[in-house]
Structures are given as C-alpha cells and as structure tokens.
Write a protein that holds these residues in place. Structure first.
Motif, PDB file in Angstrom:
ATOM      1  N   GLY A   1      36.952  49.377  67.975  1.00  0.00           N
ATOM      2  CA  GLY A   1      36.100  49.602  66.820  1.00  0.00           C
ATOM      3  C   GLY A   1      34.836  50.371  67.118  1.00  0.00           C
ATOM      4  N   GLY A   2      34.568  50.607  68.405  1.00  0.00           N
ATOM      5  CA  GLY A   2      33.367  51.336  68.799  1.00  0.00           C
ATOM      6  C   GLY A   2      33.629  52.825  68.931  1.00  0.00           C
ATOM      7  N   PRO A   3      32.562  53.607  68.995  1.00  0.00           N
ATOM      8  CA  PRO A   3      32.719  55.051  69.100  1.00  0.00           C
ATOM      9  C   PRO A   3      33.052  55.512  70.517  1.00  0.00           C
ATOM     10  CG  PRO A   3      30.390  54.475  69.136  1.00  0.00           C
ATOM     11  CD  PRO A   3      31.163  53.193  68.932  1.00  0.00           C
ATOM     12  N   CYS A   4      33.819  56.599  70.601  1.00  0.00           N
ATOM     13  CA  CYS A   4      34.150  57.259  71.863  1.00  0.00           C
ATOM     14  C   CYS A   4      33.756  58.723  71.712  1.00  0.00           C
ATOM     15  CB  CYS A   4      35.638  57.227  72.159  1.00  0.00           C
ATOM     16  SG  CYS A   4      36.313  55.616  72.468  1.00  0.00           S
ATOM     17  N   ARG A   5      32.976  59.229  72.636  1.00  0.00           N
ATOM     18  CA  ARG A   5      32.663  60.653  72.682  1.00  0.00           C
ATOM     19  C   ARG A   5      33.688  61.306  73.595  1.00  0.00           C
ATOM     20  NH1 ARG A   5      30.639  64.477  69.599  1.00  0.00           N
ATOM     21  NH2 ARG A   5      29.642  66.121  70.773  1.00  0.00           N
ATOM     22  N   VAL A   6      34.505  62.193  73.043  1.00  0.00           N
ATOM     23  CA  VAL A   6      35.657  62.751  73.747  1.00  0.00           C
ATOM     24  C   VAL A   6      35.511  64.260  73.889  1.00  0.00           C
ATOM     25  CG1 VAL A   6      38.164  63.084  73.624  1.00  0.00           C
ATOM     26  CG2 VAL A   6      37.151  60.958  72.752  1.00  0.00           C
ATOM     27  N   SER A   7      35.774  64.762  75.086  1.00  0.00           N
ATOM     28  CA  SER A   7      35.974  66.196  75.312  1.00  0.00           C
ATOM     29  C   SER A   7      37.416  66.342  75.737  1.00  0.00           C
ATOM     30  CB  SER A   7      35.054  66.740  76.403  1.00  0.00           C
ATOM     31  OG  SER A   7      33.723  66.713  75.967  1.00  0.00           O
ATOM     32  N   LEU A   8      38.145  67.204  75.050  1.00  0.00           N
ATOM     33  CA  LEU A   8      39.585  67.352  75.256  1.00  0.00           C
ATOM     34  C   LEU A   8      39.918  68.826  75.329  1.00  0.00           C
ATOM     35  CD1 LEU A   8      42.302  65.460  73.347  1.00  0.00           C
ATOM     36  CD2 LEU A   8      42.281  67.928  73.224  1.00  0.00           C
TER      37      LEU A   8
END
Length: 101
Positions: free
Chosen positions: A91-98
């Motif tokens: 339920g928490g945020p994830c900062r993703v670089s893909l």
C-alpha cells in the motif's frame, strides 16, 4: 533504450489459492509507460513478458514486466529482498526507474 521513472503503489496479488497470495507483490506501470513499452515490444514472447532493468532506491536488478488484464497495464513484480532492503510496505509508494533490457 527507453527509460521510465514513476511512483506507484505496492500491492499484493490476490491468488485464488490463499497460500500463494501472500508471496507476490507488484507495482502497476503508468498507462503511458505501458503503452510505450507495448509499442516497442516484439510480439510472441512468453506470456507477453518484457525484460527490464529496474532500480528502486539503491537496489538494481533484472526482471520482466507482465501484461495484466485485470490492471489493464504491465505489472512489475517486486521480490522480497528488494522490499526488505528498501523498506517497502504493501500500500506504500515505490519510486521506480525502469528501462527495457
């Protein structure tokens, strides 16, 4: 190679088999990133998966994103080692670089 950076909510897959549902966590890609990846992908790969390299926090790994009919976008599995190392909670945020690999 295309690269996408976004923030998404970490969610748990609800499997029909309750014993398996606790094992898989994902983030859903934004629709614009998903559309761009789909446009760049050669059809015919297993389950429509696309190989990617992902960075969350200080953790980088190679995996695949998968098309999800339910989510109507690609989904990215987040393995336990990454969740623990980066302090990610359901339920928490994830900062993703893909980026496509």
């Amino acid at each position: 190679m295309s690269e996408y950076t976004f923030t998404a909510v970490l969610w748990r897959w609800a499997a029909k088999d309750e014993e398996k549902s606790g094992a898989w966590f994902f983030v859903s890609l934004p629709f614009d990133a998903s559309d761009a990846i789909e446009a760049e992908t050669v059809p015919g790969k297993g389950f429509g998966s696309v190989k990617v390299e992902v960075t969350i926090g200080s953790t980088t790994w190679r995996t695949s994103v998968f098309p999800s009919a339910e989510e109507k976008t690609y989904v990215l599995p987040i393995k336990k080692a990454v969740r623990v190392a980066e302090g990610l909670d359901e339920g928490g945020p994830c900062r993703v670089s893909l980026r496509m690999a």
